[in-house]
Design a protein around this motif. Sequence first.
Motif, PDB file in Angstrom:
ATOM      1  N   ASN A   1      -2.068  10.280   2.752  1.00 58.03           N
ATOM      2  CA  ASN A   1      -1.053   9.527   2.035  1.00 58.03           C
ATOM      3  C   ASN A   1      -1.052   8.058   2.469  1.00 58.03           C
ATOM      4  O   ASN A   1      -1.137   7.749   3.665  1.00 58.03           O
ATOM      5  CB  ASN A   1       0.307  10.168   2.325  1.00 58.03           C
ATOM      6  CG  ASN A   1       1.406   9.624   1.467  1.00 58.03           C
ATOM      7  OD1 ASN A   1       1.727   8.446   1.538  1.00 58.03           O
ATOM      8  ND2 ASN A   1       2.007  10.477   0.664  1.00 58.03           N
ATOM      9  N   GLU A   2      -0.960   7.157   1.503  1.00 67.63           N
ATOM     10  CA  GLU A   2      -0.923   5.727   1.824  1.00 67.63           C
ATOM     11  C   GLU A   2       0.263   5.386   2.722  1.00 67.63           C
ATOM     12  O   GLU A   2       0.173   4.498   3.573  1.00 67.63           O
ATOM     13  CB  GLU A   2      -0.833   4.905   0.525  1.00 67.63           C
ATOM     14  CG  GLU A   2      -2.061   4.974  -0.352  1.00 67.63           C
ATOM     15  CD  GLU A   2      -3.202   4.115   0.170  1.00 67.63           C
ATOM     16  OE1 GLU A   2      -2.923   3.040   0.730  1.00 67.63           O
ATOM     17  OE2 GLU A   2      -4.363   4.536   0.008  1.00 67.63           O
ATOM     18  N   ASP A   3       1.388   6.076   2.534  1.00 67.73           N
ATOM     19  CA  ASP A   3       2.552   5.818   3.381  1.00 67.73           C
ATOM     20  C   ASP A   3       2.230   6.068   4.847  1.00 67.73           C
ATOM     21  O   ASP A   3       2.694   5.340   5.734  1.00 67.73           O
ATOM     22  CB  ASP A   3       3.732   6.703   2.960  1.00 67.73           C
ATOM     23  CG  ASP A   3       4.372   6.248   1.662  1.00 67.73           C
ATOM     24  OD1 ASP A   3       4.134   5.088   1.273  1.00 67.73           O
ATOM     25  OD2 ASP A   3       5.089   7.038   1.034  1.00 67.73           O
TER      26      ASP A   3
ATOM     27  N   GLY B   1       7.092  -0.278  -0.257  1.00 70.60           N
ATOM     28  CA  GLY B   1       7.369   0.218  -1.601  1.00 70.60           C
ATOM     29  C   GLY B   1       8.454  -0.599  -2.272  1.00 70.60           C
ATOM     30  O   GLY B   1       8.632  -1.790  -2.019  1.00 70.60           O
ATOM     31  N   THR B   2       9.236   0.074  -3.118  1.00 66.11           N
ATOM     32  CA  THR B   2      10.264  -0.622  -3.887  1.00 66.11           C
ATOM     33  C   THR B   2      11.630  -0.597  -3.212  1.00 66.11           C
ATOM     34  O   THR B   2      12.527  -1.334  -3.622  1.00 66.11           O
ATOM     35  CB  THR B   2      10.395   0.012  -5.283  1.00 66.11           C
ATOM     36  OG1 THR B   2      10.708   1.408  -5.133  1.00 66.11           O
ATOM     37  CG2 THR B   2       9.089  -0.121  -6.054  1.00 66.11           C
TER      38      THR B   2
ATOM     39  N   HIS C   1       5.560  -6.257   3.917  1.00 67.66           N
ATOM     40  CA  HIS C   1       4.896  -7.400   3.288  1.00 67.66           C
ATOM     41  C   HIS C   1       5.926  -8.345   2.665  1.00 67.66           C
ATOM     42  O   HIS C   1       5.561  -9.360   2.096  1.00 67.66           O
ATOM     43  CB  HIS C   1       3.924  -6.925   2.211  1.00 67.66           C
ATOM     44  CG  HIS C   1       4.575  -6.222   1.067  1.00 67.66           C
ATOM     45  ND1 HIS C   1       5.253  -5.028   1.207  1.00 67.66           N
ATOM     46  CD2 HIS C   1       4.671  -6.543  -0.251  1.00 67.66           C
ATOM     47  CE1 HIS C   1       5.717  -4.643   0.044  1.00 67.66           C
ATOM     48  NE2 HIS C   1       5.392  -5.550  -0.877  1.00 67.66           N
ATOM     49  N   LYS C   2       7.198  -7.992   2.783  1.00 69.14           N
ATOM     50  CA  LYS C   2       8.263  -8.760   2.137  1.00 69.14           C
ATOM     51  C   LYS C   2       8.841  -9.810   3.096  1.00 69.14           C
ATOM     52  O   LYS C   2       8.751  -9.669   4.316  1.00 69.14           O
ATOM     53  CB  LYS C   2       9.383  -7.819   1.700  1.00 69.14           C
ATOM     54  CG  LYS C   2       8.949  -6.735   0.730  1.00 69.14           C
ATOM     55  CD  LYS C   2      10.078  -5.757   0.462  1.00 69.14           C
ATOM     56  CE  LYS C   2       9.618  -4.609  -0.443  1.00 69.14           C
ATOM     57  NZ  LYS C   2      10.688  -3.601  -0.646  1.00 69.14           N
TER      58      LYS C   2
ATOM     59  N   SER D   1       0.126 -10.035   3.457  1.00 68.77           N
ATOM     60  CA  SER D   1      -1.046  -9.246   3.076  1.00 68.77           C
ATOM     61  C   SER D   1      -1.086  -7.919   3.846  1.00 68.77           C
ATOM     62  O   SER D   1      -2.165  -7.371   4.092  1.00 68.77           O
ATOM     63  CB  SER D   1      -2.330 -10.039   3.343  1.00 68.77           C
ATOM     64  OG  SER D   1      -2.370 -10.503   4.689  1.00 68.77           O
ATOM     65  N   TYR D   2       0.071  -7.396   4.198  1.00 67.47           N
ATOM     66  CA  TYR D   2       0.163  -6.186   5.026  1.00 67.47           C
ATOM     67  C   TYR D   2      -0.597  -5.015   4.409  1.00 67.47           C
ATOM     68  O   TYR D   2      -1.374  -4.324   5.098  1.00 67.47           O
ATOM     69  CB  TYR D   2       1.631  -5.801   5.209  1.00 67.47           C
ATOM     70  CG  TYR D   2       1.866  -4.628   6.129  1.00 67.47           C
ATOM     71  CD1 TYR D   2       2.050  -4.818   7.492  1.00 67.47           C
ATOM     72  CD2 TYR D   2       1.904  -3.324   5.643  1.00 67.47           C
ATOM     73  CE1 TYR D   2       2.266  -3.748   8.340  1.00 67.47           C
ATOM     74  CE2 TYR D   2       2.108  -2.249   6.475  1.00 67.47           C
ATOM     75  CZ  TYR D   2       2.292  -2.459   7.829  1.00 67.47           C
ATOM     76  OH  TYR D   2       2.495  -1.395   8.663  1.00 67.47           O
ATOM     77  N   ILE D   3      -0.395  -4.764   3.129  1.00 71.19           N
ATOM     78  CA  ILE D   3      -1.036  -3.617   2.479  1.00 71.19           C
ATOM     79  C   ILE D   3      -2.552  -3.781   2.487  1.00 71.19           C
ATOM     80  O   ILE D   3      -3.297  -2.835   2.769  1.00 71.19           O
ATOM     81  CB  ILE D   3      -0.501  -3.451   1.047  1.00 71.19           C
ATOM     82  CG1 ILE D   3       1.000  -3.104   1.085  1.00 71.19           C
ATOM     83  CG2 ILE D   3      -1.280  -2.373   0.296  1.00 71.19           C
ATOM     84  CD1 ILE D   3       1.660  -3.095  -0.285  1.00 71.19           C
TER      85      ILE D   3
END
Length: 309
Positions: free
Chosen positions: A129-131, A192-193, A260-261, A293-295
């Motif tokens: 999982n990406e998470d 995520g959101t 990343h926020k 650019s964390y992701i």
Amino acid sequence: MKASSGPGGPPTGPAPVGPTAAQSEEFARTNKRLAVHDYLPRTFHDGSAVAAKCEWSSHVAVNLAPEEGGALAWILIDTIMKARFGPATQLHDTWRQHTLTGTKIPPLSNPIIASFIEPVFGLPQAQKNEDHLHGHVGEWLWHLLTKDNSAVRVQLDPKGDVTDAGADGFSIYETSTGDLRFRLWESKKNTGTASLSTSLNKAYEQLAVSGQRYVGKIVGTYGQSSSDTSDEVMALVTSLPAAWLQGDELVGAGVTISTHKPLPTMPFKKMAVKLPLLSKPGQLRGLATSIDSYIEIATLVRRYAWTAL
């Protein structure tokens, strides 16, 4: 980027995004930027340790050049894999050599090395999982940004299985007067959101609901996992279950968030309200890491882990 193709054959897939592991290692080495701190400077520190208040720091990186992002990803994965292989240093050497040369590990050794990579990153044919990826990178950022503090006596590497239940981390450290203290850490990523406050509130709730169980697990396995078993450290460790239950000054809590926020002005302002037993000066700490650019960096970390497989 356009797909590459073999001689006279069809495209073999998209070209990799970002620098190779060798290019990133060379950038870090030649520029003598070999630590996470070299790419993630501390940008703020609220150092006032007062009652019912969280003392916190932030590390922010905006607009890292591709070479810098790659070097940060390389430092992370090389450090992670060294910890993953533990005393089997020859396996780390094999993985590192093939990763830097861009060659594949021989078939007989491939499943052995893959078994160290899979629990954290999955494998190219069976991705996790990406998470989990984003969360594991966040745990290592916390660890590498804090472990070299001169006050820290014990801080273990992040756990090697991302689905393992238990605490994300803990520290045993010395105060300015030389007294030993314990801090239980909870790590959250926010890629995520959901809002940052939602992620932070989940961390507070986890510490409040599961902290006692986490402490019990740490105490029960401490001798198996840490090399510091001095009398003074063991006296602290054995007192932790009762100290946590009572909110004694011997214990504290920390929350780290990686995203990343952009960070809010006061990201940990509700921590004292959510953990009312830990209201003494210095019991609450926060660490916020923001990389725009964390992701992409987390994805590059995984790509480097898989390069030689």
